[in-house]
Design an enzyme around this catalytic site. Structure first.
Site, PDB file in Angstrom:
ATOM      1  N   CYS A   1       5.580   3.265  -0.609  1.00 22.13           N
ATOM      2  CA  CYS A   1       6.373   2.227  -0.185  1.00 22.13           C
ATOM      3  C   CYS A   1       7.482   1.677  -1.384  1.00 22.13           C
ATOM      4  CB  CYS A   1       5.370   0.991   0.005  1.00 22.13           C
ATOM      5  SG  CYS A   1       6.061  -0.638   0.171  1.00 22.13           S
TER       6      CYS A   1
ATOM      7  N   HIS B   1       4.027   1.054   9.597  1.00 19.89           N
ATOM      8  CA  HIS B   1       4.111   0.590   8.008  1.00 19.89           C
ATOM      9  C   HIS B   1       5.151  -0.828   7.986  1.00 19.89           C
ATOM     10  CE1 HIS B   1       4.637   1.575   3.757  1.00 19.89           C
ATOM     11  NE2 HIS B   1       5.481   0.548   3.671  1.00 19.89           N
ATOM     12  N   GLU B   2       6.152  -0.401   8.624  1.00 21.52           N
ATOM     13  CA  GLU B   2       7.340  -1.656   8.307  1.00 21.52           C
ATOM     14  C   GLU B   2       6.603  -3.007   9.152  1.00 21.52           C
ATOM     15  OE1 GLU B   2       9.177  -1.050   6.102  1.00 21.52           O
ATOM     16  OE2 GLU B   2       9.048   1.128   5.986  1.00 21.52           O
TER      17      GLU B   2
ATOM     18  N   HIS C   1       4.618  -4.772   7.000  1.00 16.14           N
ATOM     19  CA  HIS C   1       5.262  -5.892   6.150  1.00 16.14           C
ATOM     20  C   HIS C   1       5.356  -7.164   6.701  1.00 16.14           C
ATOM     21  CE1 HIS C   1       5.955  -3.553   2.603  1.00 16.14           C
ATOM     22  NE2 HIS C   1       6.416  -2.454   3.379  1.00 16.14           N
TER      23      HIS C   1
END
Ligand code: CO
Length: 185
Positions: free
Chosen positions: A103, A145-146, A149
């Protein structure tokens, strides 16, 4: 414009992003800045929160394997492969895969994380057109993953208690080293 990327444990990274309401030039500038920043830093994905903007916006650009390109054996990121996703939601997930993730907000750290293997996502492009994408493997990892966030979480939160503890200790030491180096300037 290349923006500064917030580094873990910056408190903004813990905040939940909000939906975009107007698909205007401000949004387009944000997307362009995100792409410039991601390419400059050599990332394959970036969420708006990582440059301090709490909006449900993410970009992904998975490098293609290009055996003929000897200069860049890690793969090329082509502009036509750039995905810009506004207000994305995962509508379906199944299967499991384990991938060694990194990341831009936790530079230099790579950890194996288990995620869904196959997903369906719905989102809007920069002009407000609705899109549906079905994807798997590394691309599915990048999306999960995004999107994580955007919910105010980062990938290392998926580690087991012991691995997380080990990470926090190492990370603290690394940040101390970095600030020591910075104060020498
Ligand atoms: Co990240």
């Amino acid at each position: 414009m290349i923006k500064e990327i917030l580094v873990y444990p910056h408190p903004i990274l813990r905040q939940k992003s909000k939906d975009v309401e107007s698909f205007d030039s401000e949004l387009h500038t944000l997307l362009d800045d995100m792409n410039e920043t991601m390419m400059y830093r050599g990332g394959v994905g970036l969420a708006a929160v990582q440059i301090g903007v709490l909006l449900n916006v993410l970009i992904i650009n998975i490098p293609i394997d290009d055996e003929t390109n000897l200069e860049n054996r890690d793969g090329l990121q082509l502009k036509e492969n750039l995905i810009e996703a506004i207000n994305p939601i995962i509508t379906h997930k199944d299967g499991t895969q384990v991938f060694n993730e990194g990341c831009l907000s936790i530079p230099g750290i790579y950890e194996e994380i288990a995620r869904a293997q196959h997903i369906i996502v719905e989102y809007f492009d920069r002009f407000g057109n609705q899109k549906t994408l079905e994807t798997e493997d590394f691309m599915a990892v990048a999306w999960q993953h995004e999107i994580e966030h955007l919910t105010g979480h980062v990938f290392i939160e998926n580690l087991s208690f012991m691995k997380r503890k080990k990470f926090e200790k190492e990370w603290k030491r690394e940040l101390k080293e970095k600030s020591k180096k910075a104060s020498r300037l």
